[in-house]
Scaffold this motif. Sequence first.
Motif, PDB file in Angstrom:
ATOM      1  N   GLN A 374      -1.662   2.852 -74.485  1.00 39.77           N
ATOM      2  CA  GLN A 374      -1.669   1.727 -75.412  1.00 39.77           C
ATOM      3  C   GLN A 374      -3.037   1.036 -75.447  1.00 39.77           C
ATOM      4  O   GLN A 374      -3.456   0.552 -76.490  1.00 39.77           O
ATOM      5  N   LYS A 375      -3.713   1.015 -74.297  1.00 39.39           N
ATOM      6  CA  LYS A 375      -5.042   0.391 -74.252  1.00 39.39           C
ATOM      7  C   LYS A 375      -6.029   1.136 -75.135  1.00 39.39           C
ATOM      8  O   LYS A 375      -6.916   0.548 -75.729  1.00 39.39           O
ATOM      9  N   ASN A 376      -5.851   2.458 -75.197  1.00 34.40           N
ATOM     10  CA  ASN A 376      -6.733   3.283 -76.017  1.00 34.40           C
ATOM     11  C   ASN A 376      -6.293   3.319 -77.480  1.00 34.40           C
ATOM     12  O   ASN A 376      -7.001   3.816 -78.347  1.00 34.40           O
ATOM     13  N   GLY A 377      -5.084   2.828 -77.748  1.00 33.61           N
ATOM     14  CA  GLY A 377      -4.555   2.857 -79.114  1.00 33.61           C
ATOM     15  C   GLY A 377      -4.844   1.567 -79.847  1.00 33.61           C
ATOM     16  O   GLY A 377      -5.679   0.755 -79.447  1.00 33.61           O
ATOM     17  N   GLN A 378      -4.101   1.368 -80.927  1.00 35.22           N
ATOM     18  CA  GLN A 378      -4.338   0.206 -81.773  1.00 35.22           C
ATOM     19  C   GLN A 378      -3.249  -0.863 -81.626  1.00 35.22           C
ATOM     20  O   GLN A 378      -3.477  -2.029 -81.911  1.00 35.22           O
ATOM     21  N   THR A 379      -2.050  -0.471 -81.178  1.00 35.02           N
ATOM     22  CA  THR A 379      -0.920  -1.409 -81.172  1.00 35.02           C
ATOM     23  C   THR A 379      -0.964  -2.397 -80.010  1.00 35.02           C
ATOM     24  O   THR A 379      -0.535  -3.531 -80.145  1.00 35.02           O
ATOM     25  N   ARG A 380      -1.439  -1.953 -78.845  1.00 38.57           N
ATOM     26  CA  ARG A 380      -1.458  -2.775 -77.631  1.00 38.57           C
ATOM     27  C   ARG A 380      -0.086  -3.400 -77.355  1.00 38.57           C
ATOM     28  O   ARG A 380       0.034  -4.569 -77.016  1.00 38.57           O
ATOM     29  N   GLU A 381       0.953  -2.581 -77.545  1.00 34.95           N
ATOM     30  CA  GLU A 381       2.328  -3.030 -77.313  1.00 34.95           C
ATOM     31  C   GLU A 381       3.137  -1.892 -76.716  1.00 34.95           C
ATOM     32  O   GLU A 381       3.028  -0.754 -77.162  1.00 34.95           O
ATOM     33  N   ILE A 382       3.937  -2.211 -75.692  1.00 36.06           N
ATOM     34  CA  ILE A 382       4.832  -1.207 -75.116  1.00 36.06           C
ATOM     35  C   ILE A 382       6.095  -1.181 -75.964  1.00 36.06           C
ATOM     36  O   ILE A 382       6.724  -2.218 -76.186  1.00 36.06           O
ATOM     37  N   SER A 383       6.456  -0.007 -76.451  1.00 34.67           N
ATOM     38  CA  SER A 383       7.562   0.122 -77.395  1.00 34.67           C
ATOM     39  C   SER A 383       8.916  -0.155 -76.746  1.00 34.67           C
ATOM     40  O   SER A 383       9.066  -0.040 -75.530  1.00 34.67           O
TER      41      SER A 383
END
Length: 872
Positions: A374-383
Amino acid sequence: MTSDEIRTAFLGFFKGKEHTIIPSSSLIPKGDPTLLLTSAGMVQFKPYFLGEASPPNKRLTSCQKCFRTTDIELVGDSTHLTFFEMLGNFSIGDYFKREAINWAWEFVTQILKLPTDRLWITIYLEDDESFNYWREIGVPEEKIVRLGEKDNFWGPAGNSGPCGPCSEIHYDFGEEFGCGKAGCAPDCDCARFSEIWNLVFTQYNQDREGQRTPLPKPNIDTGMGLERTAAIMQGKISVYEADAFIPLLECITKSAEVKYGSNNDTDHALRVIAEHSRGIAFLIADGVTPSNEGRGYVLRRILRRAALFSRRLNADKPLLVTAAKTAIAQLGNIYPEIAQRQDFIVNVIKSEEARFRETLSTGLELIENIVAKQKNGQTREISGKDIFRLYDTYGFPVELTKEIATGHNLSVDLVGFEREMEKQRERAKAAHKFELSLDIEINLQSQLNISKTNFTGYTKLAEKTIIAGILANKESTKNIEQGQEAGIILKSTPFYGEMGGQAGDTGEIYTASGRFLVTDTLRVSTDIIIHQGYVTEGSLTVGDEVAVEVDKKRRLDIARNHTTTHLLHFALRQILGDHVQQRGSLVTAERFSFDFTHLTAIKEEELKEIQHIVNDKIRQNLTVYSEEMPYKQAITEGAIALFDEKYGEVVRVIKIGEPIISAELCGGTHISSTGEIGFFHIFSEHSIGAGLRRIEAITGEGAETYIERRLFFLAEMSNKLATKEENLLAKLDDLIAERDQQYKRIQTLETQIAQIKSESLLNQVETIKDVKVLAAKVPSLQMQTLRELCDLLRERLKSGIIVLGTVNQDKPAFLAAVTPDLVARGYDAVKIVKEVAKVTGGGGGGKANLAQAGGKNKDKIDEALNLVKSLI
């Protein structure tokens, strides 16, 4: 002053003011299953404040153990607590503001001897009366701060009810601890001020429109946090530096081999373990066990949170157990229940820690991977799906995942998690045998004008009534004919609809022109009962007057079993302790199961004693009767209610015996005296989850049949073994000893055969790419003998690959061995044996040097062994 001295001084002070000292109540609120945990001193006095019971004195004082769940994630800083002791004085319509204010000031200034220049007062904005009383005793006007409803008005609990202003005493640590702002006062968020005492003046009743009218008899409810007060008295800024926590931190640091004050992360972890260990010990002592709901979930959450922080200290030692024992040693003389239940407390902690440890590493690795992704992604949210997986598979409380995520500046999708939880609940419901859609329920309540079925089955099993509606293929219809399956709704019915674990009734509905066999009775909602079955002759129509009859024998069998669950609940609590709580049941005509909270398997002697108690109460032929009463009255009188059940204002209580041995809120059907049960027998006791056990049992005719069958088997065994029943065990011992002797003889012979066979097998060795390979079928051998044969061959070959196949108990079995030199070259016995076994429809495993496998088709064993050459 120590905490013990402050506690003694407070209670003694108010005893001198004609207050009766009341012992602390349990953390599980008595008489209010809708309240999660005892969170304030006034909880046990609510019946007095509400006029539902008479107090022993209008003036009361106590030191109450409390637990609050609102700040669990914040525990670990220097101030927040979940478990704490609350000192309080209470007036039930006796004295009011003047006395409460005067005595509070007298205690803090003359008994605790706190300097008056360090004390500040907050009052409700409009409470001039309190302002004048504080001024009368000499508090300077500039030290009295007026605040709004958010800070200084208590209640009401809902939209309406008793409420009133409150006034607080705050201690000023000094400007050097403050924010430096000119207007810094007790309402500031900085660390300068600490609230010592809250005085609540319950003087109004608020109606649903928000209008407040004075109560005829106002009350006083005060609360002083013992730990905070002790810290101030001992010259400390933080409660963790005072005597309540020093011994805990010392024992944890010694066990973990770390130092308190060395770094922030270590200090944070130490405070979490120290704080949670107290709450854990007290929750367990009061009967809470770890689970995934209610109070049990709170306990599991703090247990696992403490276990996680123990891991962060790199401590493999049982820090929680050590800390809990220290807490018990500290407070066991004040609260003897924790000392009496120390062994049980320790066992619960050990069991839950071990359970969590099994999945902790995998779960932490998974969450770290999710965080990194998530840190490397765009959402910065745990699903929501990931949160659910951590919760469902790895036992991570949602709040723990949220706490870890927050530490990495990530958010969590709690809405998505709830969706996944709902899906799981729907999957659990999917097995229900008679699903009815929401549309049908609305149809019943509106189009058919059916909102409720009047249940008459407590007093009768047959009556005449009217067909109010018919459902066929989940659709409403006017008429049903012979052979059709349907659900019939009656205006009134003696048939009990499945609810609360009790099976629905069966029986008949009939008229002169048709008969309907009821195979089950269910509920669309709490109020609407549906009779499920089929037309055996003729036809039935909506509006028909019908005669209905419940299968009396089956109903009585169900009633016997249901009443016995109440007796069993009583016996379990007698033998195992008050921590036992019902968690579910299934009551049918043939048998019943009873789920309850308990940590370990019940010992055989305990199970016998439980069974003896129930049967003894059956033989006493105790009266079983029901009473309807207000819910609050039932609870006040000690009736047992299930925490997660929702009850109406008036409830039905099933009572057994005079004097009463059992009183439970229950809507089920029961027999009228315990003697009708006949006999009770437990045939199974087992775990159904962490901290949950299930007993399965039978009564009456079912128990009689069960015993007859067991006696028949005993007689048959006696005949077949040609011995008397009393000699059966000795005879079996002789047969087992003889069998073991023959087994050893067979093993010896098989070993000799293997030695002889190894010579001939060596002649079948082939060399493939400079590797010696032996793939051969051998006569039927036990796996142990097959290993011995393999060892002999490896010893003779020195270097090589061996794959042996045999047929054992009519199924193929394989053993593969690879010598160390060839393992080093990349040959793997596991890979070889898996491919070989696959041919016969099986699989296997092991290590690179030795692996075994089984199959299904013995006819393909030669084909499987022929594969070895190509594999090599």
